[in-house]
Design a protein around this motif. Structure first.
Motif, PDB file in Angstrom:
ATOM      1  N   LEU A  20      10.622  64.965  57.859  1.00  0.00           N
ATOM      2  CA  LEU A  20      11.070  65.845  58.954  1.00  0.00           C
ATOM      3  C   LEU A  20      12.213  66.563  58.902  1.00  0.00           C
ATOM      4  O   LEU A  20      12.366  67.732  59.084  1.00  0.00           O
ATOM      5  CB  LEU A  20      11.302  64.839  60.294  1.00  0.00           C
ATOM      6  N   LEU A  24      12.418  70.582  58.984  1.00  0.00           N
ATOM      7  CA  LEU A  24      13.648  71.353  60.079  1.00  0.00           C
ATOM      8  C   LEU A  24      14.552  72.244  59.392  1.00  0.00           C
ATOM      9  O   LEU A  24      14.791  73.291  59.808  1.00  0.00           O
ATOM     10  CB  LEU A  24      14.246  70.181  60.957  1.00  0.00           C
ATOM     11  N   SER A  59       8.494  68.450  66.557  1.00  0.00           N
ATOM     12  CA  SER A  59       8.997  67.549  65.540  1.00  0.00           C
ATOM     13  C   SER A  59       7.984  66.201  65.857  1.00  0.00           C
ATOM     14  O   SER A  59       7.658  65.591  64.889  1.00  0.00           O
ATOM     15  CB  SER A  59      10.407  67.000  65.866  1.00  0.00           C
ATOM     16  N   LEU A  75      11.453  59.474  67.095  1.00  0.00           N
ATOM     17  CA  LEU A  75      12.468  60.358  66.969  1.00  0.00           C
ATOM     18  C   LEU A  75      13.880  60.175  67.298  1.00  0.00           C
ATOM     19  O   LEU A  75      14.778  60.507  66.761  1.00  0.00           O
ATOM     20  CB  LEU A  75      11.770  61.636  67.776  1.00  0.00           C
ATOM     21  N   ALA A  81      17.788  64.733  61.758  1.00  0.00           N
ATOM     22  CA  ALA A  81      17.047  65.876  62.124  1.00  0.00           C
ATOM     23  C   ALA A  81      17.392  66.271  63.406  1.00  0.00           C
ATOM     24  O   ALA A  81      17.284  67.701  63.594  1.00  0.00           O
ATOM     25  CB  ALA A  81      15.492  65.222  62.278  1.00  0.00           C
ATOM     26  N   THR A 356       2.723  74.296  65.251  1.00  0.00           N
ATOM     27  CA  THR A 356       3.015  73.345  64.214  1.00  0.00           C
ATOM     28  C   THR A 356       2.074  73.257  63.117  1.00  0.00           C
ATOM     29  O   THR A 356       2.669  73.326  61.815  1.00  0.00           O
ATOM     30  CB  THR A 356       3.147  71.829  64.758  1.00  0.00           C
TER      31      THR A 356
END
Length: 433
Positions: A20, A24, A59, A75, A81, A356
């Motif tokens: 991740l 990002l 994400s 998350l 991130a 995505t």
């Protein structure tokens, strides 16, 4: 036995998803999702902007969350991130739920336009000088329950008497890129979206169309003469359609001798009729495992010098790329688990899933070029590489994310991003990994 002692310390050990963080950081460096910053939604903005909430959803898809509830578990620990996106931590699932529930028809139009803008800037299909094949297809999303907006009974393969939605898509299989998306009630027939899918596809591939290098490939659900006439009416557009009626295929076969067929594959033979009105009709005869002969037929305006009848048969079967994409999107991106009961919220989530996917495809090609990970499937990347944990070191100079190479996948990821046996990612280093 070695002596073990315990001490107090203010040092906080921190871990992060190397997958991740690398995605990002790449997104920020390339400004891939910059157009999302202009997204307008009439919501009260307290701790997070609309853009940050949208990026939270993206994400969550990239790490394989199957519901908004997973955001809290997957998350919330990802502080590095979150820092990349200008947040101390990701918002919780309740804020994402409110975001989806606030979506309306105008927001869907915004997302459609943003998808188009990102596609035109970052797609590998647009600059390609080769033939571009775009597949159209429809997939059902089951949504039983009276509180799902606009859900209705319809055709869902292997699931009788179910309610839900129909998602229609255009997909460029060679580069694995989503081209278009439409969401409708469960009783919507796929042919009802042909004109819309065509309009979006032609708006993206104008140059390919003018050069006679755009091919639309669709299955029997779209194979009515009405659809074929629409396709024929577009100058220089090439198409391959499977005939709508197997009964018509069987009737065509009655006038064809067995020795007139050409073998195309094991248990498969083809016969091409003389062309008429610029259309070629190829009859396909298939010997089933039960020893029965069944028939289908293909209709196309692709010239014979570009593709023989046998080649047409194999070319049509390559449309499995869009079927594979739907299957992957349901099982890896979790689109079969609808994130809300609001119709436009579901629609918005699907658009973000499509964006995505294109982003991961783009990032994979650039981040992992000339490495073993460049050909890795989405399931392995999202479900397995996405679970690789890295160590985080924070100092006055910045943040370092270090990937220990304890497993084969971790070693591949580390080698893909840097030469050493572990990788150090500086959030302040603007050079590509």
């Amino acid at each position: 036995m070695n002596k073990i002692t315990f001490h107090q310390s203010n040092c906080k050990e921190e871990t992060a998803s190397a997958w991740l963080v690398s995605l990002l950081k790449f997104a920020c460096e390339t400004e891939y999702f910059k157009d999302l910053q202009d997204f307008k939604l009439p919501m009260i903005k307290k701790d997070y902007t609309i853009y940050q909430k949208l990026m939270t959803l993206i994400s969550s898809i990239a790490v394989g969350c199957e519901s908004t509830n997973d955001i809290n578990e997957r998350l919330h620990p990802e502080k590095v991130a979150a820092n990349i996106l200008g947040m101390e931590r990701f918002p919780d699932q309740s804020q994402i739920n409110r975001l989806l529930q606030a979506m309306d028809e105008e927001n869907i139009q915004q997302l459609r336009q943003i998808h188009h803008q990102i596609f035109m800037k970052h797609s590998d299909s647009i600059p390609s000088a080769e033939e571009m094949v775009v597949d159209f297809d429809q997939t059902g999303l089951v949504a039983n329950g009276k509180t799902y907006e606009c859900s209705s009974k319809g055709y869902f393969p292997k699931k009788k008497n179910q309610s839900g939605y129909q998602a229609s898509a255009a997909f460029a299989g060679k580069n694995s890129e989503t081209v278009a998306l439409f969401l409708d009630t469960g009783n919507t027939h796929c042919k009802d979206r042909v004109e819309d899918l065509l309009a979006v596809t032609l708006s993206k591939f104008r140059d390919h169309l003018l050069d006679g290098k755009l091919i639309i490939r669709i299955d029997s659900g779209y194979g009515s003469m009405e659809t074929i006439e629409k396709l024929k009416s577009i100058p220089k557009l090439l198409f391959l359609v499977k005939g709508y009626s197997t009964r018509q295929s069987a009737n065509l076969a009655k006038g064809v001798e067995l020795d007139a067929y050409t073998q195309a594959d094991e248990g498969v033979w083809v016969y091409e009729f003389p062309s008429k009105d610029g259309l070629r009709v190829v009859l396909v005869q298939i010997l089933t495992k039960h020893g029965e002969l069944v028939y289908t037929h293909l209709i196309t305006n692709i010239p014979k010098e570009r593709m023989s009848d046998v080649e047409l048969f194999h070319f049509y079967n390559q449309r499995q790329t869009i079927e594979s994409f739907f299957k992957m999107a349901k099982n890896v991106y979790g689109i079969k688990n609808l994130r809300t009961r609001k119709f436009y919220g579901i629609y918005a989530f699907l658009w973000l899933a499509f964006m995505t996917h294109n982003f991961i495809v783009n990032a994979k090609k650039l981040l992992f070029a000339e490495t073993t990970l460049v050909d890795t499937g989405m399931k392995v990347l999202v479900k397995h590489v996405g679970n690789i944990k890295a160590l985080v070191e924070r100092s006055m100079e910045g943040i370092r994310v270090i990937i220990p190479t304890f497993t084969k996948l971790a070693k591949q990821l580390a080698n893909a991003l840097a030469e050493p046996k572990y990788v150090q990612i500086s959030l302040f280093d603007r050079q590509r990994f």
